[in-house]
Write a protein that holds these residues in place. Structure first.
Motif, mmCIF file in Angstrom:
data_model
loop_
_atom_site.group_PDB
_atom_site.id
_atom_site.type_symbol
_atom_site.label_atom_id
_atom_site.label_comp_id
_atom_site.label_asym_id
_atom_site.label_seq_id
_atom_site.Cartn_x
_atom_site.Cartn_y
_atom_site.Cartn_z
ATOM 1 N N THR A 1 -40.743 81.397 -17.977
ATOM 2 C CA THR A 1 -41.197 81.838 -16.661
ATOM 3 C C THR A 1 -40.644 80.908 -15.597
ATOM 4 O OG1 THR A 1 -43.192 80.492 -16.827
ATOM 5 C CG2 THR A 1 -43.363 82.796 -17.554
ATOM 6 N N GLY A 2 -40.756 81.327 -14.361
ATOM 7 C CA GLY A 2 -40.382 80.472 -13.232
ATOM 8 C C GLY A 2 -38.900 80.184 -13.135
ATOM 9 N N TRP A 3 -38.057 81.147 -13.482
ATOM 10 C CA TRP A 3 -36.621 80.924 -13.407
ATOM 11 C C TRP A 3 -36.212 80.547 -11.995
ATOM 12 C CZ3 TRP A 3 -33.863 80.390 -17.631
ATOM 13 C CH2 TRP A 3 -34.289 80.994 -18.809
ATOM 14 N N ARG A 4 -35.342 79.533 -11.880
ATOM 15 C CA ARG A 4 -34.853 79.128 -10.562
ATOM 16 C C ARG A 4 -33.419 78.656 -10.657
ATOM 17 N NH1 ARG A 4 -35.907 74.467 -12.497
ATOM 18 N NH2 ARG A 4 -36.804 72.584 -11.839
ATOM 19 N N LYS A 5 -32.697 78.819 -9.554
ATOM 20 C CA LYS A 5 -31.305 78.384 -9.465
ATOM 21 C C LYS A 5 -31.242 77.058 -8.718
ATOM 22 C CE LYS A 5 -29.557 83.056 -8.966
ATOM 23 N NZ LYS A 5 -28.805 83.956 -8.103
ATOM 24 N N SER A 6 -30.212 76.311 -9.006
ATOM 25 C CA SER A 6 -29.968 75.080 -8.278
ATOM 26 C C SER A 6 -29.603 75.397 -6.836
ATOM 27 C CB SER A 6 -28.810 74.313 -8.923
ATOM 28 O OG SER A 6 -28.385 73.264 -8.084
ATOM 29 N N THR A 7 -30.003 74.538 -5.927
ATOM 30 C CA THR A 7 -29.604 74.699 -4.525
ATOM 31 C C THR A 7 -28.111 74.437 -4.359
ATOM 32 O OG1 THR A 7 -30.199 72.409 -4.069
ATOM 33 C CG2 THR A 7 -31.877 74.078 -3.638
ATOM 34 N N SER B 1 -25.868 75.833 -6.328
ATOM 35 C CA SER B 1 -25.160 76.998 -6.852
ATOM 36 C C SER B 1 -24.557 77.799 -5.715
ATOM 37 C CB SER B 1 -26.119 77.894 -7.640
ATOM 38 O OG SER B 1 -26.576 77.236 -8.786
ATOM 39 N N CYS C 1 -23.762 80.792 -11.113
ATOM 40 C CA CYS C 1 -25.058 80.126 -11.161
ATOM 41 C C CYS C 1 -25.634 80.092 -12.568
ATOM 42 C CB CYS C 1 -26.064 80.867 -10.274
ATOM 43 S SG CYS C 1 -25.531 81.074 -8.591
ATOM 44 N N GLU D 1 -29.568 79.374 -14.302
ATOM 45 C CA GLU D 1 -30.978 79.318 -13.949
ATOM 46 C C GLU D 1 -31.717 78.514 -15.007
ATOM 47 O OE1 GLU D 1 -31.954 83.423 -11.692
ATOM 48 O OE2 GLU D 1 -31.633 83.608 -13.852
ATOM 49 N N GLY E 1 -35.624 77.784 -16.616
ATOM 50 C CA GLY E 1 -36.996 78.263 -16.734
ATOM 51 C C GLY E 1 -37.771 77.395 -17.709
ATOM 52 N N SER F 1 -27.198 83.355 -14.629
ATOM 53 C CA SER F 1 -27.933 84.219 -13.697
ATOM 54 C C SER F 1 -27.349 85.619 -13.617
ATOM 55 C CB SER F 1 -27.964 83.590 -12.303
ATOM 56 O OG SER F 1 -26.650 83.520 -11.773
#
Length: 66
Positions: free
Chosen positions: A8-14, A16, A21, A23, A25, A37
């Motif tokens: 859960t909570g997948w996020r990309k680097s700022t 990217s 990209c 991700e 999690g 991604s």
């Protein structure tokens, strides 16, 4: 490798840019998943806490630079 549902909570680097990209999690068990991604249902690399810490430390110090 594991399935997307486990994370859960997948996020990309700022840092990217568009189209290139990864991700990150987190799972309920505390492991960290990394996926492409552009292919969110594809394979996921699974890191335990110690491996993730070592991996990110090597990135920050430039040890993995070509």
């Amino acid at each position: 490798m594991t399935t997307t549902a486990a994370y859960t909570g997948w996020r990309k680097s700022t840092y990217s840019d568009d189209g290139n990209c990864v991700e990150v999690g987190h799972s309920d068990s505390g492991s960290i998943g990394v996926r492409d991604s552009k292919n969110p249902f594809g394979p996921i690399l699974d890191f335990d806490q110690d491996s993730w810490a070592a991996f990110t430390r090597h990135i920050r110090t430039g040890r993995l630079d070509r």
